[in-house]
Design a protein around this motif. Structure first.
Motif, PDB file in Angstrom:
ATOM      1  N   SER A  10       0.848  -1.193   0.000  1.00  0.00           N
ATOM      2  CA  SER A  10       0.000   0.000   0.000  1.00  0.00           C
ATOM      3  C   SER A  10       0.880   1.238   0.000  1.00  0.00           C
ATOM      4  N   GLY A  11       0.497   2.212  -0.815  1.00  0.00           N
ATOM      5  CA  GLY A  11       1.204   3.481  -0.838  1.00  0.00           C
ATOM      6  C   GLY A  11       2.490   3.502  -1.628  1.00  0.00           C
ATOM      7  N   THR A  12       2.770   2.438  -2.377  1.00  0.00           N
ATOM      8  CA  THR A  12       4.015   2.420  -3.158  1.00  0.00           C
ATOM      9  C   THR A  12       3.836   3.022  -4.547  1.00  0.00           C
ATOM     10  N   GLY A  13       2.598   3.235  -4.982  1.00  0.00           N
ATOM     11  CA  GLY A  13       2.374   3.929  -6.238  1.00  0.00           C
ATOM     12  C   GLY A  13       1.866   3.098  -7.389  1.00  0.00           C
ATOM     13  N   LYS A  14       1.292   1.935  -7.124  1.00  0.00           N
ATOM     14  CA  LYS A  14       0.822   1.062  -8.199  1.00  0.00           C
ATOM     15  C   LYS A  14      -0.215   1.753  -9.085  1.00  0.00           C
ATOM     16  N   THR A  15      -1.185   2.421  -8.477  1.00  0.00           N
ATOM     17  CA  THR A  15      -2.232   3.104  -9.237  1.00  0.00           C
ATOM     18  C   THR A  15      -1.655   4.275 -10.020  1.00  0.00           C
ATOM     19  N   ALA A 148      10.451   3.182  -5.696  1.00  0.00           N
ATOM     20  CA  ALA A 148       9.280   4.000  -5.996  1.00  0.00           C
ATOM     21  C   ALA A 148       9.278   5.321  -5.234  1.00  0.00           C
ATOM     22  N   THR A 149      10.416   5.672  -4.617  1.00  0.00           N
ATOM     23  CA  THR A 149      10.510   6.987  -3.983  1.00  0.00           C
ATOM     24  C   THR A 149      10.986   8.041  -4.978  1.00  0.00           C
ATOM     25  N   ALA A 150      11.504   7.598  -6.107  1.00  0.00           N
ATOM     26  CA  ALA A 150      11.949   8.524  -7.156  1.00  0.00           C
ATOM     27  C   ALA A 150      10.728   9.214  -7.762  1.00  0.00           C
ATOM     28  N   PRO A 151      10.939  10.335  -8.458  1.00  0.00           N
ATOM     29  CA  PRO A 151       9.810  10.969  -9.158  1.00  0.00           C
ATOM     30  C   PRO A 151       9.149   9.983 -10.128  1.00  0.00           C
ATOM     31  N   LEU A 152       7.855  10.154 -10.311  1.00  0.00           N
ATOM     32  CA  LEU A 152       7.058   9.238 -11.126  1.00  0.00           C
ATOM     33  C   LEU A 152       7.677   8.967 -12.491  1.00  0.00           C
ATOM     34  N   VAL A 156       8.652   5.146 -13.836  1.00  0.00           N
ATOM     35  CA  VAL A 156       8.112   4.533 -15.046  1.00  0.00           C
ATOM     36  C   VAL A 156       9.227   4.297 -16.070  1.00  0.00           C
ATOM     37  N   ASP A 157      10.153   5.236 -16.188  1.00  0.00           N
ATOM     38  CA  ASP A 157      11.301   5.024 -17.081  1.00  0.00           C
ATOM     39  C   ASP A 157      12.085   3.780 -16.676  1.00  0.00           C
ATOM     40  N   GLU A 158      12.263   3.582 -15.377  1.00  0.00           N
ATOM     41  CA  GLU A 158      13.002   2.404 -14.886  1.00  0.00           C
ATOM     42  C   GLU A 158      12.235   1.122 -15.186  1.00  0.00           C
ATOM     43  N   ILE A 159      10.932   1.139 -15.026  1.00  0.00           N
ATOM     44  CA  ILE A 159      10.110  -0.033 -15.377  1.00  0.00           C
ATOM     45  C   ILE A 159      10.301  -0.366 -16.847  1.00  0.00           C
TER      46      ILE A 159
END
Length: 164
Positions: A10-15, A148-152, A156-159
């Motif tokens: 929870s709260g890691t940014g999945k959504t 997931a603490t990095a900017p969004l 996403v770039d890392e993914i």
């Protein structure tokens, strides 16, 4: 066709990651919203005591139909699934969003609950479960760790870099 699960506590940014992948033109499925299924007889429903901390059950037939779809080069399934063992072997990989700092997780949940007070984490007992699961990592699939603490944009770039 390549298919990936994006998991995390929870709260890691999945959504948020799912929304950004969609904005960039990828097929990204909000599993917790779009794939949710009713539990089988004898299984506790997500959100029902005493197992309210369990991730939802996903509709495996829907997941398999999306996996079989040849219209998209890449599909991301975003969210936690209690029954991921029924389809995880069909995926090309799992990416796990991680936030080491509990304060960051709780701040994100506070922001989410401000928008929708009924969202997960709005009640004290839910917050205690989130804190416990943050430490134990219970119910999170194994996979490539993504900070997931990095900017969004960087997350996403890392993914996208990892799946190349």
């Amino acid at each position: 066709m390549r298919n990936y699960l994006i998991d995390g506590g929870s709260g890691t940014g999945k959504t948020t990651v799912c929304d950004e992948l969609r904005r960039r033109g990828y097929q990204a499925i909000h599993g917790d919203r779009e794939l949710r299924s009713d539990p089988k007889p004898g299984e506790a429903a997500s959100g029902s005591a005493p197992d309210c901390h369990l991730p939802p059950i996903w509709d495996v037939a829907m997941v398999k139909a999306l996996l079989a779809n040849q219209d998209e080069a890449v599909t991301f399934f975003c969210g936690g699934s209690r029954n991921s063992s029924e389809f995880i072997d069909l995926l090309d990989g799992v990416l796990v969003l991680e936030v080491a700092d509990l304060d960051t997780v709780m701040r994100r949940i506070d922001e989410r609950v401000l928008v929708d007070p009924s969202d997960w984490g709005g009640r004290q007992e839910e917050r205690e479960i989130i804190m416990h699961l943050h430490h134990t990592k219970q119910g999170i699939a194994q996979g490539w760790a993504i900070d997931a603490t990095a900017p969004l944009e960087f997350v996403v770039d890392e993914i996208l870099r990892r799946i190349q």
